[in-house]
Design a protein around this motif. Structure first.
Motif, PDB file in Angstrom:
ATOM      1  N   GLY A  48       1.167  -0.937  -0.312  1.00 29.32           N
ATOM      2  CA  GLY A  48      -0.107   0.180  -0.145  1.00 29.32           C
ATOM      3  C   GLY A  48       0.839   0.990  -0.280  1.00 29.32           C
ATOM      4  O   GLY A  48       2.264   1.181  -0.319  1.00 29.32           O
ATOM      5  N   LEU A  49       0.173   2.277   0.155  1.00 32.54           N
ATOM      6  CA  LEU A  49       0.798   3.796   0.471  1.00 32.54           C
ATOM      7  C   LEU A  49       0.046   4.815   0.995  1.00 32.54           C
ATOM      8  O   LEU A  49      -1.023   4.636   1.648  1.00 32.54           O
ATOM      9  N   TYR A  50       1.057   5.752   1.436  1.00 31.01           N
ATOM     10  CA  TYR A  50       0.353   6.738   2.553  1.00 31.01           C
ATOM     11  C   TYR A  50       0.908   8.104   1.467  1.00 31.01           C
ATOM     12  O   TYR A  50       2.056   8.379   0.552  1.00 31.01           O
ATOM     13  N   ASP A  51       0.302   9.336   1.565  1.00 35.18           N
ATOM     14  CA  ASP A  51       0.428  10.708   2.077  1.00 35.18           C
ATOM     15  C   ASP A  51      -0.233  11.308   2.647  1.00 35.18           C
ATOM     16  O   ASP A  51      -1.520  10.994   2.801  1.00 35.18           O
ATOM     17  N   PRO A  52      -0.168  12.553   2.490  1.00 33.89           N
ATOM     18  CA  PRO A  52      -0.264  13.087   3.032  1.00 33.89           C
ATOM     19  C   PRO A  52      -2.181  13.971   3.105  1.00 33.89           C
ATOM     20  O   PRO A  52      -2.576  14.411   3.480  1.00 33.89           O
ATOM     21  N   ASP A  53      -2.391  13.621   1.142  1.00 38.77           N
ATOM     22  CA  ASP A  53      -3.171  13.715   0.633  1.00 38.77           C
ATOM     23  C   ASP A  53      -4.241  12.561   0.499  1.00 38.77           C
ATOM     24  O   ASP A  53      -3.524  12.038  -0.413  1.00 38.77           O
ATOM     25  N   GLY A  65      -5.424  -1.261  -6.518  1.00 37.39           N
ATOM     26  CA  GLY A  65      -5.454  -2.495  -5.577  1.00 37.39           C
ATOM     27  C   GLY A  65      -4.967  -3.048  -4.168  1.00 37.39           C
ATOM     28  O   GLY A  65      -4.570  -3.286  -3.907  1.00 37.39           O
ATOM     29  N   VAL A  66      -4.160  -1.653  -4.057  1.00 40.58           N
ATOM     30  CA  VAL A  66      -3.851  -1.640  -2.300  1.00 40.58           C
ATOM     31  C   VAL A  66      -4.303  -0.683  -1.490  1.00 40.58           C
ATOM     32  O   VAL A  66      -5.390   0.175  -1.768  1.00 40.58           O
ATOM     33  N   THR A  67      -3.769  -0.924  -0.252  1.00 41.20           N
ATOM     34  CA  THR A  67      -4.545  -0.321   0.823  1.00 41.20           C
ATOM     35  C   THR A  67      -2.884   1.398   0.404  1.00 41.20           C
ATOM     36  O   THR A  67      -2.142   1.687   0.688  1.00 41.20           O
ATOM     37  N   ALA A  68      -4.190   1.745   1.015  1.00 37.32           N
ATOM     38  CA  ALA A  68      -4.007   3.805   1.382  1.00 37.32           C
ATOM     39  C   ALA A  68      -4.263   3.864   2.963  1.00 37.32           C
ATOM     40  O   ALA A  68      -5.494   3.862   3.759  1.00 37.32           O
ATOM     41  N   TYR A  69      -2.974   4.110   3.100  1.00 37.99           N
ATOM     42  CA  TYR A  69      -2.544   3.978   4.827  1.00 37.99           C
ATOM     43  C   TYR A  69      -3.266   5.336   4.952  1.00 37.99           C
ATOM     44  O   TYR A  69      -3.450   6.246   4.499  1.00 37.99           O
ATOM     45  N   ALA A  75       1.785   2.997   7.740  1.00 38.05           N
ATOM     46  CA  ALA A  75       2.505   2.695   6.629  1.00 38.05           C
ATOM     47  C   ALA A  75       3.048   1.685   7.198  1.00 38.05           C
ATOM     48  O   ALA A  75       4.277   0.841   7.299  1.00 38.05           O
ATOM     49  N   ALA A  76       4.139   3.079   8.460  1.00 40.20           N
ATOM     50  CA  ALA A  76       5.348   1.944   9.569  1.00 40.20           C
ATOM     51  C   ALA A  76       5.371   1.143  10.175  1.00 40.20           C
ATOM     52  O   ALA A  76       6.792   0.541  10.012  1.00 40.20           O
ATOM     53  N   SER A  77       4.309   0.562   9.895  1.00 40.72           N
ATOM     54  CA  SER A  77       4.594  -0.149  11.094  1.00 40.72           C
ATOM     55  C   SER A  77       4.032  -1.941  10.175  1.00 40.72           C
ATOM     56  O   SER A  77       4.059  -3.399  10.975  1.00 40.72           O
ATOM     57  N   VAL A  78       3.977  -2.005   8.596  1.00 43.91           N
ATOM     58  CA  VAL A  78       3.809  -3.009   7.799  1.00 43.91           C
ATOM     59  C   VAL A  78       5.286  -4.443   8.381  1.00 43.91           C
ATOM     60  O   VAL A  78       6.343  -3.719   8.419  1.00 43.91           O
ATOM     61  N   GLU A  79       4.499  -5.175   8.177  1.00 37.45           N
ATOM     62  CA  GLU A  79       5.800  -5.734   8.684  1.00 37.45           C
ATOM     63  C   GLU A  79       6.968  -6.561   7.619  1.00 37.45           C
ATOM     64  O   GLU A  79       5.871  -6.503   6.667  1.00 37.45           O
TER      65      GLU A  79
END
Length: 364
Positions: A48-53, A65-69, A75-79
């Protein structure tokens, strides 16, 4: 004459046996245009991915087809993840500080806005024992891997000339975050070429450079000329003009690499019609040969170089590769070269001598 089979040149990086999931920070155009197409092509799982927006992140996440954190911390907690920082330079340090100790990270170039920021990033990576590399993916483009293989096999002899020449129309509007930044052309674009030059020729003694903007827009710099000092045996010159907006006919994006016994010509096609691009080209005039030989390329800079870049990091993490190419330790030296180029650009040029005064004598 050396036997030269152009198909024998290495053009790709071996993939990892068991790839780790990828978590991306940033949802800019480079992610959808290059990172994710490359990762899917290489068989790397995208978590997945993270963005401030968040709306922007969600739209891109739904497309792939991925997760939006919702937060950096989530996001940093994904093992067991490889953390892919497709972030602006000013955001790198904050994201790296949030990663777990010993994590693996790929940092978008440049490694900070300047050398001081790069040094801060290096310190964070050292303190957290991160397995971190900078995304100087041009090193992994099929044409560049083939060029380096040709040089290693002695097809050019000793490399004594390296020319980089660009005259094209770059769509800077695609990267709105660049507007207002004090450093643009060298830090965000030509840094790729300086990095590749370092890999081929090593670190120069110094650099003479001038980087300027253009009267037709407000970007800080879009035109650069630089000479890298490798002593009296090697000549290296970089000429960049992103404002050649006069049609395709006389535009160019090319390297000319010449040795004592052979030479290479490369076209970097993606820049000529970004992001759609034109074909990359590699031709070799081999040692002992009597003409140019085209090398059939098995991919392009975008997206294939991103596959190789991620593959090396993944394989280094799993112990399959002994060397992490463009590690933060090595990338810091590319940043040092960038810093030197900006310092040279800001310094006054050697002035011309004053015109001799006339010694006309008075009339009698």
């Amino acid at each position: 004459m050396l036997d030269f089979d152009p198909k024998s040149l290495s053009q790709s990086w071996q993939l990892p046996a068991t790839p780790h999931p990828i978590v991306t920070f940033g949802a800019g155009s480079i992610v959808g245009d290059a990172h994710y197409p490359a990762y899917r092509k290489g068989g790397f799982p995208i978590a997945g991915l993270y963005d401030p927006d968040h709306d922007k992140a969600k739209a891109l996440a739904e497309k792939w087809g991925v997760t939006a954190y919702r937060t950096v911390e989530e996001a940093a907690s994904v093992e067991n993840a490889i953390f892919d920082l497709a972030t602006p330079p000013a955001a790198h340090a904050k994201v790296l500080a949030a990663l777990p100790e010993g994590a693996a990270a790929l940092i978008q170039k440049p490694m900070g806005a300047d050398l001081a920021a790069a040094t801060e990033i290096l310190k964070i990576c050292r303190a957290k024992k991160l397995k971190a590399a900078v995304n100087f993916q041009l090193r992994f483009a099929p044409m560049m891997l083939a060029l380096k293989d040709a040089i290693a096999k002695g097809l050019l002899g000793e490399v004594v000339d390296f020319d980089v020449y660009l005259a094209l129309d770059t769509p800077w509007q695609l990267w709105s975050f660049l507007e207002g930044l004090p450093r643009i052309e060298i830090a965000m674009h030509s840094i790729h070429y300086l990095d590749v030059i370092r890999q081929v020729l090593g670190d120069p003694k110094g650099v003479h450079a001038k980087s300027i903007g253009h009267p037709n827009h407000t970007m800080a710099q879009t035109r650069t000329t630089a000479i890298l000092d490798y002593g009296d045996r090697v000549r290296c010159a970089v000429s960049i003009n992103h404002d050649h907006k006069f049609g395709r006919r006389h535009q160019a994006c090319e390297f000319r690499v010449s040795g004592t016994e052979g030479a290479a010509y490369l076209q970097l096609g993606v820049n000529l019609d970004y992001p759609r691009g034109e074909p990359d080209i590699l031709e070799i005039y081999p040692k002992g040969g009597d003409g140019w030989v085209a090398v059939p390329l098995e991919g392009t800079w975008f997206p294939d170089a991103f596959v190789g870049r991620m593959a090396n990091l993944q394989r280094f993490v799993s112990g399959e590769d002994a060397e992490l190419v463009s590690s933060v330790e090595d990338a810091w030296m590319t940043m040092a070269l960038v810093e030197a180029a900006y310092a040279s650009s800001a310094a006054p040029a050697t002035p011309l001598a004053a015109r001799p005064q006339s010694n006309s004598s008075k009339s009698a």
